[in-house]
Design an enzyme around this catalytic site. Structure first.
Site, PDB file in Angstrom:
ATOM      1  N   ASP A  57      -9.427  -1.179  -9.907  1.00  0.00           N
ATOM      2  CA  ASP A  57      -9.962  -1.725  -8.642  1.00  0.00           C
ATOM      3  C   ASP A  57     -11.226  -0.794  -8.470  1.00  0.00           C
ATOM      4  O   ASP A  57     -12.319  -1.520  -8.988  1.00  0.00           O
ATOM      5  CB  ASP A  57      -8.837  -1.796  -7.364  1.00  0.00           C
ATOM      6  N   ASP A 111      -0.321  -1.059  -4.502  1.00  0.00           N
ATOM      7  CA  ASP A 111      -1.744  -0.517  -4.543  1.00  0.00           C
ATOM      8  C   ASP A 111      -1.795   0.938  -3.993  1.00  0.00           C
ATOM      9  O   ASP A 111      -1.539   1.206  -2.957  1.00  0.00           O
ATOM     10  CB  ASP A 111      -2.834  -1.648  -3.678  1.00  0.00           C
ATOM     11  N   LYS A 167     -13.773  -7.689  -6.625  1.00  0.00           N
ATOM     12  CA  LYS A 167     -14.031  -8.238  -5.127  1.00  0.00           C
ATOM     13  C   LYS A 167     -15.492  -8.130  -4.972  1.00  0.00           C
ATOM     14  O   LYS A 167     -16.407  -7.611  -5.542  1.00  0.00           O
ATOM     15  CB  LYS A 167     -13.572  -6.872  -4.390  1.00  0.00           C
ATOM     16  N   GLU A 221      -2.105  -1.482  -9.005  1.00  0.00           N
ATOM     17  CA  GLU A 221      -3.346  -1.079  -8.892  1.00  0.00           C
ATOM     18  C   GLU A 221      -3.886   0.208  -8.581  1.00  0.00           C
ATOM     19  O   GLU A 221      -3.557   0.966  -7.851  1.00  0.00           O
ATOM     20  CB  GLU A 221      -3.956  -1.820  -7.490  1.00  0.00           C
ATOM     21  N   LYS A 245       0.835  -1.141  -0.088  1.00  0.00           N
ATOM     22  CA  LYS A 245      -0.005  -0.053  -0.030  1.00  0.00           C
ATOM     23  C   LYS A 245       0.948   1.381  -0.091  1.00  0.00           C
ATOM     24  O   LYS A 245       1.723   1.125   1.028  1.00  0.00           O
ATOM     25  CB  LYS A 245      -0.807  -0.116   1.201  1.00  0.00           C
TER      26      LYS A 245
END
Length: 360
Positions: A241, A192, A263, A218, A167
């Site tokens: 995403d 991400d 997701k 991402e 992240k």
């Protein structure tokens, strides 16, 4: 151990409608440590659990309302309360998709209904859907945003991991990745950014990132400001995403993204997730299966997509201090399936935790 919150006043969690009784429960699962992304930090996973019974079989599911999409525990619970009088054990996934919008509420109902169908048919959800999940998978293990020193130290503790998800916000991107790469030189990385970068930042960091075992990036740009990606020739696949929720989104992603992150809480359930996976595969997108931060119960339906996924990111249970009993097990990034009685199995055994919801 999770801490169930008290039911809100005015809600009948044992309502009997069309031969389906149900309970809707808020749960709070403490995290092993603070989890920080570009939008903020959390110390617990707040989830909703839905348990269903047709009088003979008991089934369940879990979803994670997400503030980025305007969801709260209250709003999602209210959606479910409104839809339950219209449902029966015969409601199909496609019918549910027509009755509810995509999101955490529909995901929760859809996954619980799939578990119920499996128990009624004495056949696994994978069999009912014609899916072949992997027997074991490599899941990404996530490092949340911190200083470069702490992130490198964390990477060192999971140095045997084949795939690590990082992240990052817009600060110290290359410096952090260089330190993390030194700490885990054999690992592949997914970065991400959670919409935190500008197009100029992306162009600037791509050449260096391509030399640091970065396999996927991402959602670097905000979902409402990603048109510049159509002009980019990236050495690293760019994954949608926040820009990708349901199969209808694919048309606008073509030419901008090379991969999508599926997701279930975005897609609104396993039914739409399978449709999205199949359509994306046919259109040549790389498939990543991801998750919100939840327990093994939220991961179980998503795991069914693993056989068609190039990347799997279902490490939610690793971020929680203590997972549900009988869930997934993990060793050096290897994710082992849950017990058949946990969710979606081909037998009529009922998980002890689930059974308790209807006997307490």
């Amino acid at each position: 151990m999770c801490r169930p919150t008290a039911p809100r006043r005015g809600y009948d969690y044992r309502a009997l409608i069309m031969k389906l009784s149900y309970q809707l429960v808020e749960q709070s699962w403490p995290l092993a440590k603070e989890f920080r992304i570009s939008r903020g930090a959390k110390t617990q996973a707040n989830v909703l659990l839905l348990a269903l019974s047709d009088g003979e079989h008991v089934a369940w599911g879990e979803s994670v309302p997400y503030a980025r999409y305007g969801e709260t525990l209250t709003s999602v619970s209210q959606q479910i309360e409104r839809i339950m009088p219209l449902l029966s054990s015969q409601t199909s996934g496609e019918q549910l998709n027509q009755m509810m919008p995509a999101g955490a509420a529909r995901n929760l109902v859809d996954c619980a209904l799939w578990d119920l169908r499996a128990k009624k048919a004495n056949a696994s959800v994978a069999t009912l859907l014609g899916l072949t999940p992997a027997s074991t998978v490599i899941t990404a293990q996530t490092l949340s945003i911190d200083t470069k020193e702490r992130m490198a130290a964390e990477a060192r503790t999971i140095g045997n991991a084949q795939l690590i998800k990082i992240k990052l916000d817009e600060h110290d991107i290359i410096e952090k990745m260089e330190q993390i790469h030194l700490a885990a030189p054999q690992s592949q990385f997914i970065i991400d950014a959670n919409e935190a970068w500008s197009f100029e930042t992306l162009i600037q960091v791509l050449p260096a990132l391509a030399k640091l075992n970065v396999a996927l990036i991402e959602q670097p740009l905000p979902s409402n400001n990603d048109t510049d990606l159509a002009t980019l020739s990236s050495p690293i696949p760019i994954c949608a995403d926040e820009s990708c929720h349901v199969s209808a989104d694919l048309a606008k992603l073509k030419g901008k993204y090379q991969a999508i992150n599926i997701k279930l809480d975005k897609a609104g359930g396993l039914t739409e997730a399978v449709k999205l996976m199949q359509a994306a595969t046919e259109q040549g997108f790389i498939i990543m299966t991801g998750c919100m931060v939840g327990t093994s119960l939220a991961m179980a339906p998503a795991y069914l997509l693993s056989g068609a996924s190039s990347f799997v990111d279902l490490d939610g249970p690793l971020l929680i201090a203590k997972d549900r009993d009988n869930g997934f097990t993990f060793a050096d990034g290897q994710m082992q399936p849950h017990s058949s009685a946990f969710w979606g199995g081909e037998n009529n055994q009922t998980n002890v935790e689930l059974a308790r919801l209807f006997t307490s």
